[in-house]
Design a protein around this motif. Sequence first.
Motif, mmCIF file in Angstrom:
data_model
loop_
_atom_site.group_PDB
_atom_site.id
_atom_site.type_symbol
_atom_site.label_atom_id
_atom_site.label_comp_id
_atom_site.label_asym_id
_atom_site.label_seq_id
_atom_site.Cartn_x
_atom_site.Cartn_y
_atom_site.Cartn_z
ATOM 1 N N VAL A 102 0.860 -1.187 0.000
ATOM 2 C CA VAL A 102 0.000 0.000 0.000
ATOM 3 C C VAL A 102 0.890 1.228 0.000
ATOM 4 O O VAL A 102 1.924 1.272 0.684
ATOM 5 N N ASP A 105 1.685 7.054 1.639
ATOM 6 C CA ASP A 105 0.787 8.150 1.997
ATOM 7 C C ASP A 105 -0.533 7.631 2.554
ATOM 8 O O ASP A 105 -1.128 8.247 3.450
ATOM 9 N N THR A 106 -0.975 6.509 2.034
ATOM 10 C CA THR A 106 -2.224 5.909 2.508
ATOM 11 C C THR A 106 -2.027 5.302 3.900
ATOM 12 O O THR A 106 -2.850 5.508 4.799
ATOM 13 N N GLN A 109 -2.221 7.573 6.833
ATOM 14 C CA GLN A 109 -3.524 8.116 7.210
ATOM 15 C C GLN A 109 -4.248 7.274 8.269
ATOM 16 O O GLN A 109 -5.266 7.719 8.810
ATOM 17 N N GLN A 269 -4.585 2.319 -6.131
ATOM 18 C CA GLN A 269 -3.982 2.942 -4.950
ATOM 19 C C GLN A 269 -4.693 4.243 -4.596
ATOM 20 O O GLN A 269 -4.888 4.559 -3.412
ATOM 21 N N LYS A 273 -6.521 5.201 -1.051
ATOM 22 C CA LYS A 273 -6.143 6.433 -0.351
ATOM 23 C C LYS A 273 -7.374 7.281 -0.060
ATOM 24 O O LYS A 273 -7.511 7.856 1.030
ATOM 25 N N TRP A 274 -8.295 7.347 -1.024
ATOM 26 C CA TRP A 274 -9.507 8.157 -0.834
ATOM 27 C C TRP A 274 -10.391 7.570 0.266
ATOM 28 O O TRP A 274 -10.925 8.296 1.107
ATOM 29 N N THR A 276 -9.567 5.846 2.879
ATOM 30 C CA THR A 276 -8.989 6.018 4.218
ATOM 31 C C THR A 276 -8.803 7.487 4.594
ATOM 32 O O THR A 276 -8.457 7.784 5.734
ATOM 33 N N ALA A 277 -9.039 8.388 3.638
ATOM 34 C CA ALA A 277 -8.903 9.821 3.896
ATOM 35 C C ALA A 277 -10.249 10.406 4.338
ATOM 36 O O ALA A 277 -11.228 9.685 4.563
#
Length: 335
Positions: A102, A105-106, A109, A269, A273-274, A276-277
Amino acid sequence: MKSPLLALAGVAAFAISLAAGPAMAEDAGIIVYNAQHESLAKEWAEGFTKETGIKVTLRNGGDSDFSNQIVAEGAASPADVFLTENSPAMVLVENAGLFAPVDADTLAQVPQDYQAASGKWVGVAARSTVFAYNTTKLKADQLPKSLLDLADPSWKGRWAASPSGADFQAIVSALLQLKGEAATADWLKAMKDNFTAYKGNSTVMKAVNAGEIEGGVIYHYYYFGDQAKTGENSKNVALHYFKNQDPGAFVSVSGGGVLASSKHPKEAQAFLKWVTAKGGQEVLKNGTSFEYAVGKGTESNPKLVPLADLQAPKVDAATLNSKKVTDLMTAAGLL
């Protein structure tokens, strides 16, 4: 050795992916094997597409079915992303070497307690184990103080669960990690003598509500989801949180991972990321899934007992063992 049915499922899935061809794959955008709630995944997919323009095709199923299917498909899997309700399914795919790392950046978070130490998958949501009980049959001072108390003969015929589901098997996985194989085997044997089996957590709660059984081990969100609708299946139900780092206070991590064989790794990816954001986690806060948000600095639905107040036991979600659990449950006559 894979069972013949599993092997056939893999062949069938492989044939379908070949028949689909590159044009269909392109039209589908990223393909998500979704074992999470369909409504929740749909909100995530629509929110991500609205923000990025990247199409998401959801294929809905269960934790165990999809994890075994991915292993059978191997590098030929058409899936780009795998979402689960419980972490043992993620562990199965990770151990098969089928996840890509992963993006950093993800991972940044989400707190480390809610992701794999390997960095191969990350938590996207969480749910708490509870004892749902009928308030006309049990009072607070009559409730079990520990999940382990349900093995006592005094609870014979008084509680229920759904042993065939991935949810309950994840709870047993936590018990195995916390108490060891011998204690878990003993508890499962006593469970076989004491409990009543239903198919599905919602069915367990309905039975508790109707007074068919005094209580049942389920996840918390079934109650809150029903309360947010008509409340007809939970009007006589209250939730007991075991707390005190008890195995019954286990918090199960729902995971997300990108397949190493993904044809759209960048987009896959980006989706993870979205989710988990802020955008994805606010769906949990404001939506109707009533699962816990796990992203750093995010809040869960205000109707829920805060995660920090659950006093959950320390469990390594990345090492929960679904195979050993099903073996133990089968030996106890529960599967």
